[in-house]
Design a protein around this motif. Structure first.
Motif, PDB file in Angstrom:
ATOM      1  N   GLN A   1      43.205  44.056 168.098  1.00 28.87           N
ATOM      2  CA  GLN A   1      42.839  42.634 168.112  1.00 28.87           C
ATOM      3  C   GLN A   1      43.286  41.995 169.422  1.00 28.87           C
ATOM      4  OE1 GLN A   1      44.444  40.465 164.783  1.00 28.87           O
ATOM      5  NE2 GLN A   1      43.724  38.499 165.534  1.00 28.87           N
ATOM      6  N   HIS A   2      44.468  42.339 169.880  1.00 27.19           N
ATOM      7  CA  HIS A   2      44.994  41.813 171.136  1.00 27.19           C
ATOM      8  C   HIS A   2      44.132  42.272 172.310  1.00 27.19           C
ATOM      9  CE1 HIS A   2      47.975  41.910 174.554  1.00 27.19           C
ATOM     10  NE2 HIS A   2      47.921  40.632 174.239  1.00 27.19           N
ATOM     11  N   ALA A   3      43.731  43.536 172.309  1.00 23.53           N
ATOM     12  CA  ALA A   3      42.892  44.050 173.391  1.00 23.53           C
ATOM     13  C   ALA A   3      41.548  43.316 173.430  1.00 23.53           C
ATOM     14  CB  ALA A   3      42.676  45.554 173.211  1.00 23.53           C
ATOM     15  N   LYS A   4      40.973  43.016 172.261  1.00 20.26           N
ATOM     16  CA  LYS A   4      39.711  42.279 172.210  1.00 20.26           C
ATOM     17  C   LYS A   4      39.877  40.857 172.747  1.00 20.26           C
ATOM     18  CE  LYS A   4      37.596  44.803 168.421  1.00 20.26           C
ATOM     19  NZ  LYS A   4      37.145  44.768 167.023  1.00 20.26           N
ATOM     20  N   LEU A   5      41.001  40.217 172.416  1.00 21.58           N
ATOM     21  CA  LEU A   5      41.251  38.865 172.919  1.00 21.58           C
ATOM     22  C   LEU A   5      41.389  38.860 174.441  1.00 21.58           C
ATOM     23  CD1 LEU A   5      43.777  37.542 170.249  1.00 21.58           C
ATOM     24  CD2 LEU A   5      41.444  36.739 170.629  1.00 21.58           C
ATOM     25  N   ILE A   6      42.075  39.846 174.972  1.00 21.34           N
ATOM     26  CA  ILE A   6      42.238  39.951 176.427  1.00 21.34           C
ATOM     27  C   ILE A   6      40.879  40.195 177.078  1.00 21.34           C
ATOM     28  CG2 ILE A   6      43.224  41.380 178.278  1.00 21.34           C
ATOM     29  CD1 ILE A   6      45.273  39.590 177.010  1.00 21.34           C
ATOM     30  N   GLN A   7      40.079  41.064 176.464  1.00 24.59           N
ATOM     31  CA  GLN A   7      38.766  41.369 177.020  1.00 24.59           C
ATOM     32  C   GLN A   7      37.876  40.131 177.014  1.00 24.59           C
ATOM     33  OE1 GLN A   7      36.694  44.477 174.947  1.00 24.59           O
ATOM     34  NE2 GLN A   7      35.463  44.989 176.733  1.00 24.59           N
ATOM     35  N   GLN A   8      37.925  39.346 175.943  1.00 24.83           N
ATOM     36  CA  GLN A   8      37.135  38.112 175.884  1.00 24.83           C
ATOM     37  C   GLN A   8      37.623  37.098 176.913  1.00 24.83           C
ATOM     38  OE1 GLN A   8      37.509  36.784 171.858  1.00 24.83           O
ATOM     39  NE2 GLN A   8      36.077  38.296 171.045  1.00 24.83           N
TER      40      GLN A   8
ATOM     41  N   LYS B   1      55.403  43.963 173.555  1.00 22.50           N
ATOM     42  CA  LYS B   1      54.084  43.996 172.921  1.00 22.50           C
ATOM     43  C   LYS B   1      53.919  42.817 171.959  1.00 22.50           C
ATOM     44  CE  LYS B   1      53.493  48.938 173.326  1.00 22.50           C
ATOM     45  NZ  LYS B   1      52.186  49.502 173.532  1.00 22.50           N
ATOM     46  N   VAL B   2      54.956  42.528 171.198  1.00 18.87           N
ATOM     47  CA  VAL B   2      54.889  41.420 170.234  1.00 18.87           C
ATOM     48  C   VAL B   2      54.751  40.090 170.966  1.00 18.87           C
ATOM     49  CG1 VAL B   2      56.215  40.139 168.508  1.00 18.87           C
ATOM     50  CG2 VAL B   2      56.091  42.630 168.384  1.00 18.87           C
ATOM     51  N   ILE B   3      55.514  39.885 172.023  1.00 20.73           N
ATOM     52  CA  ILE B   3      55.448  38.634 172.782  1.00 20.73           C
ATOM     53  C   ILE B   3      54.067  38.456 173.406  1.00 20.73           C
ATOM     54  CG2 ILE B   3      56.314  37.468 174.855  1.00 20.73           C
ATOM     55  CD1 ILE B   3      59.098  38.662 174.085  1.00 20.73           C
ATOM     56  N   ALA B   4      53.489  39.529 173.922  1.00 20.12           N
ATOM     57  CA  ALA B   4      52.152  39.449 174.516  1.00 20.12           C
ATOM     58  C   ALA B   4      51.123  39.045 173.460  1.00 20.12           C
ATOM     59  CB  ALA B   4      51.772  40.788 175.147  1.00 20.12           C
ATOM     60  N   MET B   5      51.254  39.604 172.257  1.00 18.03           N
ATOM     61  CA  MET B   5      50.321  39.253 171.179  1.00 18.03           C
ATOM     62  C   MET B   5      50.502  37.803 170.762  1.00 18.03           C
ATOM     63  SD  MET B   5      50.239  42.535 168.666  1.00 18.03           S
ATOM     64  CE  MET B   5      50.941  44.038 169.289  1.00 18.03           C
TER      65      MET B   5
END
Length: 92
Positions: free
Chosen positions: A78-85, A32-36
């Motif tokens: 925040q990570h989910a929003k970045l992926i969605q964008q 999870k940390v690496i993905a972020m």
């Protein structure tokens, strides 16, 4: 017997940290940390072994950082929003 560790996430932008209490394995936390981090979120993971000095998460502190409850959840959102964008709105 495997030693237990505290999973700590540090937000370098806001200089805050949280001891993660979610039931995660070391691999899940690291992934999870690496993905972020790959999405540009400025965070640092810390694995701190549980010892007499750090037997309680309240005894853990970092110079220059303040404790923020809910930091890990905020970063995941925040990570989910970045992926969605990045991929646009999609239907589930």
């Amino acid at each position: 017997m495997l030693p237990k560790s505290w999973f700590i996430i540090k937000d370098e932008s806001k200089r805050t940290f949280e001891v993660v209490t979610q039931p995660l394995s070391e691999n899940a936390f690291s992934n999870k940390v690496i993905a972020m981090q790959r999405e540009g979120i400025n965070i640092t993971p810390v694995l701190l072994p549980v010892s007499n000095r750090h037997a309680s998460k309240e005894h853990i502190s970092f110079t220059g950082y303040t404790r923020e409850d809910g930091l890990f959840n905020r970063l995941q959102q925040q990570h989910a929003k970045l992926i969605q964008q990045k991929f646009g709105d999609w239907e589930e």
